[in-house]
Write a protein that holds these residues in place. Structure first.
Motif, PDB file in Angstrom:
ATOM      1  N   GLU A 112      32.455  17.357  41.766  1.00 22.41           N
ATOM      2  CA  GLU A 112      32.485  16.927  43.140  1.00 22.41           C
ATOM      3  C   GLU A 112      32.496  15.198  43.408  1.00 22.41           C
ATOM      4  N   ARG A 168      38.665  26.447  37.614  1.00 23.25           N
ATOM      5  CA  ARG A 168      39.840  27.005  38.035  1.00 23.25           C
ATOM      6  C   ARG A 168      40.031  28.366  37.721  1.00 23.25           C
ATOM      7  N   LYS A 169      40.056  29.090  38.833  1.00 23.64           N
ATOM      8  CA  LYS A 169      40.254  30.679  38.390  1.00 23.64           C
ATOM      9  C   LYS A 169      41.510  30.956  37.613  1.00 23.64           C
ATOM     10  N   THR A 172      33.416  22.992  39.938  1.00 24.63           N
ATOM     11  CA  THR A 172      34.200  24.272  40.328  1.00 24.63           C
ATOM     12  C   THR A 172      35.124  24.570  39.235  1.00 24.63           C
ATOM     13  N   PHE A 231      37.931  22.322  35.276  1.00 21.12           N
ATOM     14  CA  PHE A 231      36.998  22.125  36.438  1.00 21.12           C
ATOM     15  C   PHE A 231      37.195  21.056  37.085  1.00 21.12           C
ATOM     16  N   THR A 232      36.894  20.853  38.401  1.00 24.90           N
ATOM     17  CA  THR A 232      36.700  19.766  38.931  1.00 24.90           C
ATOM     18  C   THR A 232      35.219  19.276  39.299  1.00 24.90           C
ATOM     19  N   ASP A 288      28.407  19.369  42.346  1.00 24.31           N
ATOM     20  CA  ASP A 288      28.909  20.525  42.599  1.00 24.31           C
ATOM     21  C   ASP A 288      30.245  20.447  41.247  1.00 24.31           C
ATOM     22  N   ASP A 332      31.325  33.942  37.929  1.00 21.26           N
ATOM     23  CA  ASP A 332      30.925  32.846  38.853  1.00 21.26           C
ATOM     24  C   ASP A 332      31.553  31.471  38.557  1.00 21.26           C
ATOM     25  N   LEU A 333      32.348  30.984  39.295  1.00 21.20           N
ATOM     26  CA  LEU A 333      33.173  29.755  39.172  1.00 21.20           C
ATOM     27  C   LEU A 333      32.555  28.535  39.506  1.00 21.20           C
ATOM     28  N   ALA A 334      31.555  28.579  40.315  1.00 20.88           N
ATOM     29  CA  ALA A 334      30.823  27.398  40.662  1.00 20.88           C
ATOM     30  C   ALA A 334      29.477  27.205  39.987  1.00 20.88           C
ATOM     31  N   SER A 381      41.767  37.170  39.946  1.00 20.13           N
ATOM     32  CA  SER A 381      40.627  36.838  38.742  1.00 20.13           C
ATOM     33  C   SER A 381      41.026  37.710  37.793  1.00 20.13           C
ATOM     34  N   GLU A 436      26.789  23.480  39.145  1.00 20.21           N
ATOM     35  CA  GLU A 436      26.249  22.014  39.572  1.00 20.21           C
ATOM     36  C   GLU A 436      25.511  21.502  38.219  1.00 20.21           C
TER      37      GLU A 436
END
Length: 355
Positions: free
Chosen positions: A242, A282-283, A280, A239-240, A278, A206-208, A4, A210
């Motif tokens: 859901e 990319r780190k 997410t 990011f991706t 959701d 915090d990578l997540a 990270s 919604e």
């Protein structure tokens, strides 16, 4: 597992033997980290594939209405024509306008009155002058001069010209097929553009998160929460989402507020999304080798930024300490550059000498 942003800073501080940040504060190290991330990406870039589409619809105006384009024969106009600022060319009179609204499948509102009944027209992409051109200006401006290849149809690489925020395929007009989406047998319209851009090292803690509301297919703005508070989501972060195949790119930097933010993205959403879906981030896209190179180069740049006076004040070791530390930094920069250029295959971590 990739490191990270915080992990990277910790490693850099260890190399500098300054874990308390007595000499090198995190703001300074963060500046050198961002600078060196871009620098190593010149040799080892991140390749990002984005799908665009050619625009090549044609027809004949059937009404001659002021500030309108009417085509009851083709009825091929789309709701997104106005949102995407499609360009209309009257090929009979060589006049131009931009779509401002879609009245119906057979009527578009235009920015100018350019049509008489019977005039022929062609439709092009936003800010384009012919059907061989695609508009990439909705991507971050840092991407515009980073195009390395273009495929149309996908799988067939083409020569191309870069015209600022527009790419023009070096093909004959006949190669570009009709993009009318009302045809029984649809033609291939997708163009794959590959960009070579800086590697990603996301600073978010915090990578997540919604979605906080439903989002329509084709949207380029989404509202999210569940993120860290007052953190910067940077241009180029990815990011991706859901149930989506695409990887989305942040095109406008934004600071979260109350763990929430509105994200401006590209490409447009491939499908509708629902509240609470959701996301997410990319780190990192760095390999272990690139992580080590980045840590060492940041430490070296930090050392070289220090003056002789400040080093004498903050480091032990007696006469010659500054010269040894400076030589260490210069050696690191030379060795890591050779590694990036492929002149050597391995890199061993070397701590900063103190005495």
């Amino acid at each position: 597992m990739s490191l990270s942003y915080a992990n990277m800073l910790d490693r850099i501080e260890q190399l500098l033997q300054d874990t308390s940040n007595a000499t090198y504060d995190t703001t300074e190290l963060g500046m050198w980290l961002e600078d060196e991330l871009k620098r190593i990406s010149r040799w080892s870039p991140l390749f990002v594939d984005v799908i665009f589409q050619v625009e090549s619809r044609t027809g004949t105006d059937s009404a001659g209405t002021a500030s309108k384009l009417t085509d009851t024969a083709e009825s091929q106009f789309l709701a997104a024509d106005a949102t995407n600022e499609k360009v209309v060319h009257n090929t009979t009179d060589d006049t131009w306008a931009v779509v401002t609204a879609r009245d119906s499948a057979s009527v578009l509102s235009l920015s100018r009155s350019i049509f008489s009944s019977g005039d022929n027209y062609e439709i092009y992409n936003k800010r384009c002058r012919n059907k061989r051109q695609i508009f990439i200006g909705d991507m971050p401006s840092e991407y515009w001069d980073k195009v390395v290849s273009v495929e149309y149809p996908i799988g067939t690489e083409r020569n191309f010209k870069k015209l600022g925020e527009v790419i023009e395929l070096d093909v004959n007009n006949a190669t570009i097929k009709d993009s009318d989406s009302t045809l029984t047998d649809l033609n291939e319209v997708d163009v794959l553009v590959r960009f070579a851009v800086p590697q990603i090292l996301c600073q978010l803690t915090d990578l997540a998160g919604e979605l906080t509301a439903d989002a329509a297919e084709g949207a380029t703005s989404i509202a999210v929460d569940g993120m860290g508070s007052t953190e910067i989501i940077e241009i180029g972060d990815q990011f991706t989402l859901e149930n989506h195949r695409s990887i989305y790119v942040i095109t406008v930097a934004v600071t979260t507020s109350g763990n929430a933010a509105t994200l401006t993205i590209y490409p447009p959403l491939e499908a509708a999304a629902s509240n609470n879906d959701d996301i997410t981030f990319r780190k990192s896209t760095l390999t272990p080798t690139l992580e080590e190179i980045l840590c060492q180069r940041v430490a070296a740049r930090a050392v070289l930024s220090e003056s002789v006076k400040s080093l004498a004040r903050t480091t032990a070791g007696g006469p010659g300490t500054y010269e040894r530390r400076r030589k260490w930094a210069m050696d690191i920069l030379v060795e890591t550059e050779r590694t990036l250029k492929g002149q050597i295959r391995t890199l061993s971590a070397k701590p900063l000498p103190r005495t």
